[in-house]
Design a protein around this motif. Structure first.
Motif, PDB file in Angstrom:
ATOM      1  N   LEU A  90      62.263  79.191 -14.298  1.00  0.00           N
ATOM      2  CA  LEU A  90      61.930  80.585 -14.037  1.00  0.00           C
ATOM      3  C   LEU A  90      60.418  80.824 -14.010  1.00  0.00           C
ATOM      4  O   LEU A  90      59.928  81.629 -13.219  1.00  0.00           O
ATOM      5  N   LEU A  91      59.672  80.104 -14.851  1.00  0.00           N
ATOM      6  CA  LEU A  91      58.253  80.410 -15.033  1.00  0.00           C
ATOM      7  C   LEU A  91      57.302  79.458 -14.320  1.00  0.00           C
ATOM      8  O   LEU A  91      56.148  79.820 -14.078  1.00  0.00           O
ATOM      9  N   HIS A  92      57.742  78.262 -13.965  1.00  0.00           N
ATOM     10  CA  HIS A  92      56.792  77.328 -13.364  1.00  0.00           C
ATOM     11  C   HIS A  92      56.536  77.702 -11.903  1.00  0.00           C
ATOM     12  O   HIS A  92      57.333  78.375 -11.258  1.00  0.00           O
ATOM     13  N   ASN A  93      55.397  77.245 -11.384  1.00  0.00           N
ATOM     14  CA  ASN A  93      55.016  77.503  -9.992  1.00  0.00           C
ATOM     15  C   ASN A  93      55.180  78.979  -9.640  1.00  0.00           C
ATOM     16  O   ASN A  93      55.795  79.336  -8.641  1.00  0.00           O
ATOM     17  N   TYR A 106      52.451  78.110 -14.668  1.00  0.00           N
ATOM     18  CA  TYR A 106      53.029  79.184 -15.469  1.00  0.00           C
ATOM     19  C   TYR A 106      52.157  80.451 -15.355  1.00  0.00           C
ATOM     20  O   TYR A 106      50.927  80.342 -15.225  1.00  0.00           O
ATOM     21  N   PRO A 107      52.750  81.646 -15.428  1.00  0.00           N
ATOM     22  CA  PRO A 107      51.961  82.886 -15.380  1.00  0.00           C
ATOM     23  C   PRO A 107      51.307  83.155 -16.729  1.00  0.00           C
ATOM     24  O   PRO A 107      51.693  84.071 -17.464  1.00  0.00           O
ATOM     25  N   LEU A 108      50.290  82.385 -17.066  1.00  0.00           N
ATOM     26  CA  LEU A 108      49.716  82.406 -18.411  1.00  0.00           C
ATOM     27  C   LEU A 108      49.124  83.760 -18.776  1.00  0.00           C
ATOM     28  O   LEU A 108      49.253  84.208 -19.919  1.00  0.00           O
ATOM     29  N   GLU A 109      48.480  84.413 -17.818  1.00  0.00           N
ATOM     30  CA  GLU A 109      47.871  85.710 -18.124  1.00  0.00           C
ATOM     31  C   GLU A 109      48.936  86.733 -18.509  1.00  0.00           C
ATOM     32  O   GLU A 109      48.769  87.488 -19.469  1.00  0.00           O
ATOM     33  N   HIS A 110      50.045  86.742 -17.782  1.00  0.00           N
ATOM     34  CA  HIS A 110      51.128  87.664 -18.110  1.00  0.00           C
ATOM     35  C   HIS A 110      51.733  87.329 -19.473  1.00  0.00           C
ATOM     36  O   HIS A 110      52.018  88.226 -20.274  1.00  0.00           O
ATOM     37  N   LEU A 111      51.941  86.044 -19.734  1.00  0.00           N
ATOM     38  CA  LEU A 111      52.566  85.629 -20.992  1.00  0.00           C
ATOM     39  C   LEU A 111      51.643  85.910 -22.175  1.00  0.00           C
ATOM     40  O   LEU A 111      52.108  86.223 -23.272  1.00  0.00           O
ATOM     41  N   LEU A 112      50.348  85.804 -21.944  1.00  0.00           N
ATOM     42  CA  LEU A 112      49.400  86.062 -23.026  1.00  0.00           C
ATOM     43  C   LEU A 112      49.395  87.535 -23.411  1.00  0.00           C
ATOM     44  O   LEU A 112      49.132  87.887 -24.560  1.00  0.00           O
ATOM     45  N   GLN A 133      57.159  70.307 -21.002  1.00  0.00           N
ATOM     46  CA  GLN A 133      56.256  71.312 -20.469  1.00  0.00           C
ATOM     47  C   GLN A 133      56.476  72.682 -21.110  1.00  0.00           C
ATOM     48  O   GLN A 133      55.523  73.365 -21.510  1.00  0.00           O
ATOM     49  N   VAL A 134      57.726  73.103 -21.205  1.00  0.00           N
ATOM     50  CA  VAL A 134      57.991  74.441 -21.722  1.00  0.00           C
ATOM     51  C   VAL A 134      57.720  74.509 -23.224  1.00  0.00           C
ATOM     52  O   VAL A 134      57.315  75.555 -23.741  1.00  0.00           O
TER      53      VAL A 134
END
Length: 510
Positions: free
Chosen positions: A238-241, A191-197, A167-168
């Motif tokens: 740390l990043l999931h859910n 995952y916080p995709l918007e933040h990571l993007l 997944q990661v």
């Protein structure tokens, strides 16, 4: 200098050292260093370099720089994009390969040149660095994409990749390439995709490095053998859910309570890794904000330092007694008096030999002190009612003091104004007709046997919508239809709540 017999063009997203290996194999060379020598290049240059481009272009017959970026740094080079990544996140000197990808695509993807690509997420295979036959470490300088220097093939070099690492790795691949297939695979991971993007690539990859170089942040009792695997495992946790998975991760990394009771001390390793500005690492804003949210909303066992709160632009929920006094705009002795009187309650925390109190602001029954405060007599006069009725309204919790007054028994004028506004807003003048007999609250209060508790509950029922006044601009002028009052009393078993005003008695009032 003559060109090579076979001069294939690079594929999109093809690794540069992988391309040299494919070029060597296509021309029948036993290793790519021979092609480098033929082009007049030191045979250890398997990384992107301007001089390598120029020399190789002469034996290829086309400009290699049109396909790979020319730079003094390692680049994430492709036909589609040109992304510069720090050398610390690249691992092209240590080849990793997915036999299935090479068999299907015919080239080595440059995703596998990044440091944290320990496996292939598309086929859920982890990479083995050694040849399964000779057990020697793989090198770029070998006969072919799927051949070892010992002569054996490398088709069965890998083992199954665990689900969390798969997944990661899909997350990393999505972030580097905007890969739609990887995005589909991680859609359920939370995952916080918007933040990571919104992070630049170096900041994004730094998440894994920060976890790698701080073993304290790895998952306890991890089954993984290498620090890199454990850092990816920690990154997934740390990043999931998001953000609950992150908060669970933090809870599992708390240290014993410190006498400072500060959350940055309770989670010092994480704080120094992700939230504190340093010479190399800058704070990752969304992690820092969620870290503060964790302290405010879940942890609630320690206070939050002012610098972190200011950086995150947040007001804390958890405060010490001094910060609470500042927040409430009262003195510390006043806060202590509130505790003594039971107006507010603090949570006792023992840290070493120290015993302190922390307060959850979100659970306070009032807002901070603001504006004018009135004593009981002046508050009753402001509402144009008696002190006894004011006491009854407060005792029956019809009048809720939602804003703190100066003094534990005072009345904040903003609270009184809000209460009066809510009562007057219940008036519906259109309900009154010429034939409907009515009575004001002032008329009722003039009857000596009427108890103030009953009137307080009548106002409470007015706020609940059980009876609707037909006129009134203040409490004394609040006007009710007599028929409505009689029906209200019938609904309450011929007893006007606890005021002992029975129907027979009440009829005589009107």
């Amino acid at each position: 200098m003559k060109t090579l017999v076979v001069t294939p063009r690079p594929f999109p997203y093809e690794s540069f050292p992988g391309y040299l290996l494919r070029l060597s194999e296509s021309n029948g060379y036993t290793k790519p260093s021979l092609i480098l020598t033929y082009a007049g290049i030191d045979n250890d240059h398997f990384t992107i370099n301007p001089s390598v481009y120029s020399s190789l272009s002469k034996v290829l017959g086309f400009n290699l720089a049109d396909y790979f970026s020319s730079s003094d740094h390692n680049k994430y080079a492709s036909l589609a994009q040109d992304i510069e990544i720090s050398d610390v996140y690249m691992g092209s000197n240590s080849p990793r390969l997915c036999p299935i990808c090479i068999q299907q695509n015919g080239y080595h993807h440059n995703f596998f040149d990044t440091k944290y690509a320990i496996g292939c997420p598309d086929h859920a295979l982890s990479f083995k660095r050694q040849c399964p036959t000779c057990d020697r470490k793989l090198k770029w300088n070998r006969p072919g994409l799927l051949k070892c220097n010992c002569g054996h093939t490398l088709e069965h070099i890998n083992r199954e990749l665990p689900a969390d690492l798969t997944q990661v790795l899909h997350l990393i691949k999505w972030r580097l390439y905007k890969d739609e297939q990887s995005l589909t695979k991680i859609s359920a991971s939370g995952y916080p995709l918007e933040h990571l993007l919104n992070l630049d690539l170096n900041a994004f990859l730094s998440i894994f490095r920060r976890l790698e170089i701080r073993p304290q942040l790895h998952i306890q009792n991890s089954s993984y053998s290498t620090a890199r695997e454990r850092s990816l495992e920690a990154a997934h946790a740390l990043l999931h859910n998001w953000p609950n998975g992150f908060w669970d991760y933090l809870e599992n990394h708390a240290v014993e309570p410190d006498s400072s009771l500060n959350i940055t001390t309770q989670f010092r390793t994480f704080y120094y890794a992700f939230c504190l500005a340093g010479q190399r690492n800058k704070p990752i804003a969304f992690l820092h904000k969620s870290f503060i949210d964790f302290g405010n909303q879940r942890w609630k066992k320690s206070t939050l330092d002012k610098r972190s709160l200011k950086r995150a632009d947040l007001i804390p929920n958890i405060m010490g007694i001094n910060a609470l006094a500042d927040y409430l705009k009262v003195t510390k002795p006043t806060v202590m008096q509130y505790m003594k009187d039971g107006v507010i309650s603090g949570k006792k925390i023992k840290a070493g030999a120290s015993v302190r109190y922390i307060f959850d602001v979100s659970s306070l029954p009032f807002l901070p002190s603001e504006g004018e405060s009135l004593d009981q007599r002046h508050a009753a006069a402001w509402l144009k009612i008696s002190v006894n009725l004011l006491k009854a309204l407060k005792a029956e919790r019809v009048l809720i003091l939602d804003r703190l007054a100066v003094g534990t028994h005072g009345y904040n004028l903003l609270s009184l104004q809000g209460f009066l506004d809510r009562v007057i807003s219940t008036v519906v003048k259109s309900r009154r007709n010429n034939n409907g007999a009515a009575v004001t609250l002032q008329d009722i209060l003039q009857k000596k046997h009427i108890q103030h508790t009953a009137i307080a509950k009548l106002i409470g029922l007015t706020l609940n919508g059980e009876i609707i006044p037909v006129a009134g601009t203040n409490l004394p002028s609040l006007t009710f239809l007599i028929d409505d009052l009689q029906k209200l009393q019938l609904r309450h078993n011929l007893n006007f709540l606890t005021g002992k005003i029975h129907l027979e008695t009440s009829k005589s009032l009107f």
